[in-house]
Design a protein around this motif. Structure first.
Motif: not given
Length: 233
Positions: A154-176
């Protein structure tokens, strides 16, 4: 002699691990038996290199890959690609304050984790989209409702890293959602191969998709083992 022995062991392992997946893919159109590898997802481009197949030159394809990342697991340990060298993993997104869907998805993940608990090639990553609140100790408490192993992080980090990983890496949505304690994120489970390329998306709450993912994990294991086999010769 030693190489032949190793190759034989690998082929036996392939047969054991990959049989259900191959059965899923062997029957194709018109009843012909033909192995079908998993597709690649994301943008792709033609490479400057190529190879010959039956005497015909075919340009190589460069497929989308995840960029390396640094996150922290539920035990406070740093996690990056070095944790998954020559491994495949299945990733999904969630947050601990999620009302119902996350628990249903993660329950399905826990069943897959149990099924592959003894397989050294398969890992599972569950990443929070609310890293401001979901610190390692919170994730650890949340994970206790499931039968976890060191193969499910189960992973956490800073918001920028997580959201960029979701959108640019896994190519899925992630936002507050602005002004609310709510999040827009994907409920997909995402299959990543040993070269960190996306090989499949699956609805984490769908029994049919979980069954399909289980089969396709085995197909991907077989693909990775064939690479090892080829490297021996």
């Amino acid at each position: 002699m030693r190489k032949a022995s190793i190759a034989k062991k690998i082929m036996i392992l392939v047969a054991i691990l990959a049989l259900p997946g191959f059965l899923y893919y062997l029957l194709t159109a018109k009843g012909k038996n033909r192995y079908k590898p998993l597709p690649f997802y994301g943008p792709k481009q033609v490479a400057a290199t190529g190879h010959k197949f039956h005497g015909k030159y075919i340009p190589d394809t460069i497929y989308h890959k995840l960029s390396d990342f640094k996150l922290t697991d539920q035990n406070g340990k740093e996690v990056s690609f070095k944790n998954f060298d020559k491994k495949i993993f299945i990733a999904n997104f969630f947050y601990t304050g999620c009302p119902t869907v996350c628990s249903a998805v993660n329950k399905n993940v826990s069943e897959l984790v149990y099924a592959y608990r003894k397989n050294p090639m398969v890992y599972f990553l569950t990443i929070t989209v609310n890293p401001d609140k979901d610190k390692p100790e919170v994730l650890k408490q949340y994970s206790r409702q499931f039968e976890t192993t060191n193969k499910w992080l189960f992973l956490t980090g800073d918001t920028t890293t997580v959201y960029n990983l979701a959108r640019k890496g896994f190519l899925v949505d992630a936002l507050k959602v602005p002004g609310k304690d709510e999040f827009i994120y994907s409920d997909k489970l995402i299959l990543i191969d040993a070269e960190k390329r996306i090989r499949g998306y699956y609805n984490g709450a769908s029994t049919a998709d979980i069954t399909k993912l289980n089969d396709e994990i085995k197909v991907q294991i077989a693909e990775e083992l064939r690479k090892v086999d080829k490297a021996l010769y």
